[in-house]
Design a protein around this motif. Structure first.
Motif, short mmCIF file in Angstrom:
data_model
loop_
_atom_site.label_atom_id
_atom_site.label_comp_id
_atom_site.label_asym_id
_atom_site.label_seq_id
_atom_site.Cartn_x
_atom_site.Cartn_y
_atom_site.Cartn_z
N ASP A 211 0.83 -1.21 0.00
CA ASP A 211 0.00 0.00 0.00
C ASP A 211 0.86 1.26 0.00
O ASP A 211 1.92 1.31 0.62
CB ASP A 211 -0.89 0.01 1.24
N LEU A 212 0.40 2.26 -0.72
CA LEU A 212 1.05 3.57 -0.72
C LEU A 212 0.08 4.67 -0.30
O LEU A 212 0.41 5.52 0.52
CB LEU A 212 1.61 3.88 -2.11
N LEU A 213 -1.14 4.65 -0.86
CA LEU A 213 -2.08 5.74 -0.65
C LEU A 213 -2.43 5.92 0.82
O LEU A 213 -2.34 7.03 1.36
CB LEU A 213 -3.35 5.49 -1.47
N TYR A 214 -2.82 4.86 1.49
CA TYR A 214 -3.27 4.98 2.88
C TYR A 214 -2.11 5.30 3.82
O TYR A 214 -2.25 6.15 4.72
CB TYR A 214 -3.95 3.68 3.31
N SER A 215 -0.99 4.63 3.65
CA SER A 215 0.14 4.88 4.53
C SER A 215 0.71 6.28 4.32
O SER A 215 1.19 6.91 5.26
CB SER A 215 1.22 3.83 4.31
N LEU A 216 0.65 6.79 3.10
CA LEU A 216 1.14 8.13 2.81
C LEU A 216 0.22 9.20 3.40
O LEU A 216 0.68 10.27 3.80
CB LEU A 216 1.28 8.32 1.30
N THR A 217 -1.07 8.89 3.48
CA THR A 217 -2.05 9.88 3.97
C THR A 217 -2.22 9.83 5.48
O THR A 217 -2.34 10.87 6.13
CB THR A 217 -3.41 9.64 3.29
N LEU A 218 -2.24 8.64 6.05
CA LEU A 218 -2.59 8.47 7.46
C LEU A 218 -1.40 8.51 8.40
O LEU A 218 -1.58 8.62 9.61
CB LEU A 218 -3.35 7.15 7.65
N ILE A 219 -0.19 8.39 7.87
CA ILE A 219 1.02 8.44 8.70
C ILE A 219 1.81 9.69 8.34
O ILE A 219 2.15 9.91 7.18
CB ILE A 219 1.89 7.18 8.50
N ILE A 220 2.11 10.49 9.36
CA ILE A 220 2.81 11.75 9.15
C ILE A 220 4.22 11.70 9.71
O ILE A 220 5.17 12.20 9.09
CB ILE A 220 2.02 12.92 9.80
N SER A 221 4.40 11.09 10.86
CA SER A 221 5.70 11.05 11.52
C SER A 221 6.68 10.18 10.75
O SER A 221 6.32 9.10 10.28
CB SER A 221 5.55 10.51 12.95
N GLU A 222 7.92 10.63 10.66
CA GLU A 222 8.94 9.87 9.94
C GLU A 222 9.27 8.56 10.64
O GLU A 222 9.59 7.57 9.98
CB GLU A 222 10.21 10.71 9.79
N ASP A 223 9.22 8.52 11.97
CA ASP A 223 9.59 7.32 12.69
C ASP A 223 8.53 6.22 12.56
O ASP A 223 8.80 5.05 12.88
CB ASP A 223 9.83 7.63 14.17
N LYS A 224 7.32 6.55 12.07
CA LYS A 224 6.26 5.55 11.88
C LYS A 224 6.02 5.24 10.41
O LYS A 224 5.13 4.46 10.09
CB LYS A 224 4.95 6.05 12.51
N ARG A 225 6.80 5.82 9.54
CA ARG A 225 6.58 5.69 8.10
C ARG A 225 6.88 4.26 7.64
O ARG A 225 7.87 3.65 8.04
CB ARG A 225 7.45 6.70 7.36
N THR A 226 6.03 3.74 6.78
CA THR A 226 6.22 2.39 6.25
C THR A 226 7.01 2.44 4.94
O THR A 226 7.41 3.50 4.48
CB THR A 226 4.86 1.70 6.03
N ILE A 227 7.20 1.27 4.34
CA ILE A 227 8.14 1.18 3.24
C ILE A 227 7.65 1.90 1.98
O ILE A 227 8.45 2.47 1.24
CB ILE A 227 8.46 -0.30 2.93
N GLY A 228 6.35 1.89 1.71
CA GLY A 228 5.83 2.53 0.50
C GLY A 228 6.14 4.01 0.42
O GLY A 228 6.87 4.48 -0.47
#
Length: 278
Positions: A211-228
């Motif tokens: 996933d890219l769309l949801y993780s890019l929109t719902l996660i803001i902090s760099e330390d919680k960012r996923t791979i997409g």
């Protein structure tokens, strides 16, 4: 005597297989060789189809100078947790739809499946304010919940199709011996349902991992960012692009899913075909 029609059919099949294989595997091949090329060769006007000077600089940079490992850890945590929770909920929902008869059973199941009719972005419009009101925006738990919204309907229907094939006589025999409904599910039905459950788990895991769309929109902090979004925001921007680093990091990001699928492909194939024949 040579059968021309059979020979032509075989040649046509081989030709189609080669064309399909080219479109499937050439992008992977190009990603591999791009990750092994030096920058000078990578940005040539005339591309080379094999690296002249093989280098591992892009892999080293991705591993030791960026946040790739932390992003991989976040993705592994979120994807595994959401897949496990999704599989657990799908087991109970699918078994309920398959083996119990109650008012509203079919409308509820159709209502769940109707979530697949809407585009991802459209449901994100409703998920986003809900997570804000619940205080789950920019949290791993909120991202997990958003993944379940899409994965649960398909997973429930897959397990419903399988549980419908489980003989009712087996359940009635256990009930006659005094077993309760939960014990029947946990000790009799689940042990013979490992392949479809693994299939559901892998489906949800791969969906959330890619996933890219949801993780890019719902996660803001760099330390919680996923791979997409991590790959996108690290290697690609408006002014420049590090294609070598992006290809190397993408290969390492694809490794966990590839290993998981190879290890569990036997269960995946059995689960995908479960219920196809009686």
């Amino acid at each position: 005597m040579l059968d021309l029609s059979t020979t032509r059919a075989k040649l046509g099949f081989v030709a189609c297989a080669l064309v399909i294989g080219f479109f499937l595997f050439f992008p992977v091949y190009w990603m591999v060789i791009s990750s092994l090329k030096a920058d000078a060769e990578l940005y040539r006007i005339r591309p080379t189809f094999w690296p002249h000077d093989v280098t591992l600089k892009h892999f080293a940079t991705a591993l030791f100078e960026g946040d790739l490992l932390r992003q991989l850890g976040n993705s592994l945590l979120v994807s595994t947790s959401s897949a496990a929770l999704n599989a657990t909920l799908a087991v109970y929902a699918g078994y309920s739809f398959a083996k119990y008869r109650y008012i509203g059973r079919r409308p509820v199941m159709l209502f769940m499946l109707s979530a697949q009719m809407f585009p991802f972005g459209l449901l994100l419009i409703t998920i986003y304010p809900a997570l804000v009101n619940w205080g789950l925006l920019d949290t791993r738990l909120g991202l997990m919940i958003s993944y379940i919204v899409f994965a649960l309907p398909v997973a429930t229907y897959m397990l419903y199709s399988y549980f419908s094939q489980v003989p009712n006589e087996l359940i009635e025999a256990a009930r006659a011996d005094g077993a309760g409904d939960l014990r029947i599910l946990h000790t009799i039905v689940l042990p013979i349902s490992i392949p479809p459950i693994v299939t559901v788990f892998l489906y949800s895991f791969m969906w959330s991992w890619n996933d890219l769309l949801y993780s890019l929109t719902l996660i803001i902090s760099e330390d919680k960012r996923t791979i997409g979004p991590g790959l996108l925001l690290t290697y690609l921007n408006e002014t420049s692009a590090d294609w070598g680093g992006a290809m190397a990091a993408s290969l390492m990001a694809a490794l966990p899913v590839t290993v998981a699928f190879i290890a569990l492909q036997r269960f995946f194939i059995q689960g995908a075909t479960a219920g196809a024949v009686k």
